[in-house]
Design a protein around this motif. Structure first.
Motif, mmCIF file in Angstrom:
data_model
loop_
_atom_site.group_PDB
_atom_site.id
_atom_site.type_symbol
_atom_site.label_atom_id
_atom_site.label_comp_id
_atom_site.label_asym_id
_atom_site.label_seq_id
_atom_site.Cartn_x
_atom_site.Cartn_y
_atom_site.Cartn_z
ATOM 1 N N LEU A 1 0.835 -1.206 0.000
ATOM 2 C CA LEU A 1 0.000 0.000 0.000
ATOM 3 C C LEU A 1 0.870 1.256 0.000
ATOM 4 O O LEU A 1 0.589 2.224 -0.717
ATOM 5 C CB LEU A 1 -0.922 -0.002 1.212
ATOM 6 N N PHE A 2 1.933 1.249 0.810
ATOM 7 C CA PHE A 2 2.839 2.396 0.834
ATOM 8 C C PHE A 2 3.493 2.611 -0.522
ATOM 9 O O PHE A 2 3.515 3.734 -1.057
ATOM 10 C CB PHE A 2 3.898 2.200 1.910
ATOM 11 N N LEU A 3 4.044 1.556 -1.110
ATOM 12 C CA LEU A 3 4.758 1.713 -2.381
ATOM 13 C C LEU A 3 3.826 2.172 -3.498
ATOM 14 O O LEU A 3 4.241 2.925 -4.390
ATOM 15 C CB LEU A 3 5.444 0.405 -2.754
ATOM 16 N N LEU A 4 2.575 1.736 -3.465
ATOM 17 C CA LEU A 4 1.619 2.220 -4.465
ATOM 18 C C LEU A 4 1.396 3.721 -4.318
ATOM 19 O O LEU A 4 1.335 4.458 -5.320
ATOM 20 C CB LEU A 4 0.298 1.468 -4.339
ATOM 21 N N ARG A 5 1.272 4.195 -3.103
ATOM 22 C CA ARG A 5 1.071 5.638 -2.901
ATOM 23 C C ARG A 5 2.338 6.410 -3.243
ATOM 24 O O ARG A 5 2.262 7.516 -3.810
ATOM 25 C CB ARG A 5 0.633 5.904 -1.459
ATOM 26 N N GLN A 6 3.497 5.846 -2.921
ATOM 27 C CA GLN A 6 4.748 6.508 -3.284
ATOM 28 C C GLN A 6 4.889 6.585 -4.803
ATOM 29 O O GLN A 6 5.342 7.600 -5.348
ATOM 30 C CB GLN A 6 5.929 5.753 -2.656
ATOM 31 N N HIS A 7 4.474 5.530 -5.483
ATOM 32 C CA HIS A 7 4.478 5.539 -6.951
ATOM 33 C C HIS A 7 3.559 6.625 -7.495
ATOM 34 O O HIS A 7 3.919 7.345 -8.448
ATOM 35 C CB HIS A 7 4.035 4.178 -7.478
ATOM 36 N N GLU A 8 2.391 6.764 -6.905
ATOM 37 C CA GLU A 8 1.457 7.779 -7.400
ATOM 38 C C GLU A 8 2.011 9.188 -7.215
ATOM 39 O O GLU A 8 1.786 10.066 -8.048
ATOM 40 C CB GLU A 8 0.112 7.644 -6.689
ATOM 41 N N ARG A 9 2.735 9.402 -6.129
ATOM 42 C CA ARG A 9 3.308 10.734 -5.900
ATOM 43 C C ARG A 9 4.497 11.014 -6.803
ATOM 44 O O ARG A 9 4.649 12.120 -7.314
ATOM 45 C CB ARG A 9 3.727 10.871 -4.419
ATOM 46 N N THR A 10 5.344 10.006 -6.995
ATOM 47 C CA THR A 10 6.626 10.246 -7.676
ATOM 48 C C THR A 10 6.672 9.737 -9.103
ATOM 49 O O THR A 10 7.555 10.125 -9.877
ATOM 50 C CB THR A 10 7.768 9.559 -6.910
ATOM 51 N N GLY A 11 5.756 8.846 -9.456
ATOM 52 C CA GLY A 11 5.855 8.196 -10.756
ATOM 53 C C GLY A 11 6.887 7.098 -10.802
ATOM 54 O O GLY A 11 7.266 6.640 -11.890
ATOM 55 N N SER A 12 7.355 6.625 -9.641
ATOM 56 C CA SER A 12 8.409 5.606 -9.592
ATOM 57 C C SER A 12 7.945 4.303 -10.218
ATOM 58 O O SER A 12 7.085 3.600 -9.681
ATOM 59 C CB SER A 12 8.840 5.354 -8.140
ATOM 60 N N ALA A 13 8.552 3.946 -11.348
ATOM 61 C CA ALA A 13 8.248 2.668 -11.986
ATOM 62 C C ALA A 13 8.744 1.511 -11.135
ATOM 63 O O ALA A 13 8.147 0.430 -11.118
ATOM 64 C CB ALA A 13 8.874 2.622 -13.379
ATOM 65 N N GLU A 14 9.847 1.738 -10.402
ATOM 66 C CA GLU A 14 10.397 0.673 -9.569
ATOM 67 C C GLU A 14 9.436 0.303 -8.450
ATOM 68 O O GLU A 14 9.196 -0.891 -8.194
ATOM 69 C CB GLU A 14 11.744 1.099 -8.982
ATOM 70 N N SER A 15 8.859 1.291 -7.781
ATOM 71 C CA SER A 15 7.921 0.989 -6.703
ATOM 72 C C SER A 15 6.720 0.220 -7.225
ATOM 73 O O SER A 15 6.268 -0.754 -6.606
ATOM 74 C CB SER A 15 7.465 2.282 -6.019
ATOM 75 N N LEU A 16 6.190 0.634 -8.359
ATOM 76 C CA LEU A 16 5.041 -0.064 -8.923
ATOM 77 C C LEU A 16 5.397 -1.493 -9.301
ATOM 78 O O LEU A 16 4.619 -2.423 -9.069
ATOM 79 C CB LEU A 16 4.513 0.689 -10.143
#
Length: 661
Positions: free
Chosen positions: A199-214
């Protein structure tokens, strides 16, 4: 009695006492130590120790003669469990259940452990009895040292670190460094589903666009869904896998795991449109309502790891059993698809079903064959002995499920699931709130005595806010405020953080305050989530100030040990984003703009839809329709952008990188 675990031991030859002052008074009267045995109803090794020791007449006779024996359901009394788990970890470097603690008549632990085989347990009792008789001063001194150690471990008010983008990005990088690149998830065997980290990594991805987190999330979600940790026939996740490849589960199914995983898979589907993620979300939601629903309302706590004393008896298969159930052709096909071999992946040549290849987007005829095989195997499995169910209703775990079901239901437009979420919230409101205070458990419609701990207040308040958002009924906002006010009045440490028990709760050796997110969100993480949400929905800034202060106490944990701060980090992402406050003024709940809001709004946003100026709904106040059309107001910190009336305009309000469903 609200504890199936205690009922399981009611017929033991051991003279069990429940956790109560009278048990310790009896130990003082007899001048004997106390055995505190802590476990829960679906625990495999608890069952093993019960069969080997607690059902044995000779062991029971020794235990009854030399000790006062106290049984504790850790799920009913998490406060007692927390104190003695800290002691066990301090003495042994590890913990687990069953937990075996020898203590003085004052409850001071002086020897701790977990599972003991019968002969070892007998020798241990003899040694403890001898030490109590001949080395009493040393025993008492050791206990005092343990109390001092656990008191230090439970201190609140340590260093703080304000939440920032840099801190959260560093936490995401830390998780990336611990990822299992091959099989997904974090760490090795045994491997637990990292739902809160996802859940955290999904939200971090949404904020930053991080392909790695997704990708970390997507990879873990796929591997778990295709593994034996997931029930390939009926849906629902087991507690953990005993191997690093997710193949062989520890078969108990817990409400909290499935609730948190439902949220994760729902969000993966929202962000990527992944067919597998949507199927797992569908099946997990169905599992929660179908298999854990109780006749009196509420959701049961767990399905047992064992069936008739045999682990995995219900779930594992041999090739011959597949052939008998399906016929030669379909049996061979299923054995290949589910990797069922003559050697087996589990005990006695049996295999746990895994999904050997991607089939969700295969040729329609192949998908139909797969689904037909699943239905037929499930029908055969239903004729086998079934695992027992712990049917007590735990407030915090039901709160987690309500939030998950509400999120899933609104995103998929599943009216039946939404209705189930609202009904479950009604059970907690009407049964677990007694004289303005939250009770932790109920069973058979009767509420138990244990008071709600901090995680109950946080998870249930967050659930009431989730139901408020999908119904726009002011009752739920008011109930969430009631719980938060109790938490702010009765649980604070005075240093920004919180204790896990109220200031008027039973006094234990220490007052527990564990900030780590483990199997469930910590009480502090859960209360922060509800405080952030309530402040955004109500406009009452004092609740946000309390959330920010508490999140700062979690900052060092998020940055230093992100695997044990997943929910805290997810809440911090929502707080850092604002969170987004979105109101959709509409006279038509089915307007396409409503669905678009739920599809595009970042995780952690608060969303309310309804008629303009609806009474008791602050976010709809002063939100008129524009030219008679449904209108979305997107705000952060109660500063709003220009309202929009189309899905295309709405999508432009958010930074997005993932595929839309």
């Amino acid at each position: 009695m609200t504890s199936p675990y205690l009922l399981q031991h009611a017929q033991n030859p051991v003279d069990w006492w429940p956790w109560c002052p009278e048990a310790f008074e009896e130990a003082r009267r007899r001048d004997v130590p106390v055995l505190i045995s802590i476990g829960y109803s679906s625990c495999h090794w608890c069952h093993v120790m019960a069969r080997e020791s607690f059902e044995d007449l000779a062991v029971a006779a020794q235990l009854n003669s030399d000790f006062v024996a106290v049984k504790v359901d850790r799920e009913e009394r998490p406060d007692v469990d927390a104190v003695y788990m800290t002691a066990t970890q301090a003495m042994t470097g590890q913990g687990g259940w069953p937990m075996t603690v020898f203590a003085t008549p004052d409850g001071v632990p002086f020897f701790c452990g977990t599972y003991f085989a019968k002969d070892d347990f007998g020798r241990l009792m003899t040694s403890v009895t001898s030490a109590w008789r001949d080395q009493r001063a040393d025993v008492v001194a050791q206990g005092a040292a343990v109390v001092q150690a656990i008191g230090g471990a439970q201190l609140v008010g340590g260093p703080t670190a304000p939440i920032s983008a840099e801190l959260l990005d560093a936490a995401a990088a830390g998780l990336a460094g611990e990822q299992d690149d091959t099989y997904g998830g974090f760490g090795g065997a045994p491997k637990f589903p990292p739902h809160m980290n996802l859940l955290f990594l999904l939200r971090q991805h949404e904020r930053t666009g991080s392909a790695e987190s997704l990708e970390i999330v997507r990879h873990a979600a796929e591997q778990m869904a295709r593994g034996g940790i997931y029930d390939q026939l009926a849906g629902g996740f087991a507690r953990y896998a005993v191997d690093a490849r997710w193949v062989v589960p520890h078969f108990e199914k817990m409400l909290y795991d499935n609730a948190l995983l439902l949220r994760a898979y729902t969000q993966v589907w929202r962000l990527t449109g992944d067919t597998l993620a949507r199927r797992i979300a569908d099946e997990t939601a169905a599992f929660l309502v179908r298999d854990l629903g109780t006749p009196q309302g509420g959701l049961a706590s767990a399905l047992d790891a064992d069936t008739d004393g045999v682990e995995g008896l219900t779930y594992a298969w041999t090739p011959d059993q597949l052939t008998e159930a399906l016929g030669a052709a379909d049996g061979a096909w299923a054995a290949d698809l589910f990797r069922v071999t003559a050697d087996g992946t589990f005990e006695h040549g049996r295999s746990v079903l895994v999904l050997a290849r991607d089939i969700d987007e295969a040729d329609p005829a192949l998908v139909e064959r797969w689904q037909d095989v699943r239905r037929r195997l499930l029908a055969v499995r239903a004729q086998r002995p079934q695992p027992a169910r712990d049917d007590k209703v735990v407030a915090s775990w039901n709160g987690l499920a309500i939030t998950a079901l509400a999120e899933y239901g609104v995103l998929t437009a599943d009216r039946a699931i939404l209705d189930a979420a609202v009904a479950l919230a009604g059970v907690l409101a009407d049964r677990h709130l007694v004289d303005g205070r939250l009770r932790r458990v109920s069973r058979d419609g009767v509420v138990g005595d244990p008071a709600g701990v901090l995680e109950d207040h946080g998870c249930v308040a967050e659930a009431f806010l989730a139901v408020y958002q999908v119904t726009a009924e002011p009752r739920w906002l008011d109930l969430a405020k009631q719980l938060l006010d109790v938490a702010l009045d009765r649980f604070p440490s005075g240093k920004g953080g919180f204790y896990d028990t109220a200031d008027d709760a039973e006094e234990l050796l220490t007052r527990p305050a564990d900030a780590t997110d483990n199997a469930t969100p910590s009480g502090t993480s859960a209360i922060c989530a509800a405080l952030v949400g309530y402040a955004a929905l109500s406009g009452e800034t004092s609740y946000r100030e309390a959330a920010d202060a508490a999140l700062a106490t979690l900052g060092p944990l998020i940055s230093g040990h992100p695997r044990f701060a997943g929910y805290a980090a997810a809440v911090a992402e929502a707080a850092l984003a604002g969170p987004y406050e979105i109101a959709v003024a509409t006279t038509d709940p089915a307007d396409p703009l409503v669905a678009a809001v739920y599809r595009h709004a970042p995780g952690g946003s608060v969303i309310v839809t309804g008629e303009p100026d609806r009474a008791g709904v602050p976010l709809l106040a002063g939100r008129p329709l524009r030219e008679g059309a449904a209108t979305a107001y997107v705000c952060r910190g109660f500063v709003c952008e220009h309202p929009v009336t189309t899905a295309a305009e709405l999508a432009g309000r958010f930074t997005r990188t993932g595929k839309r469903v």
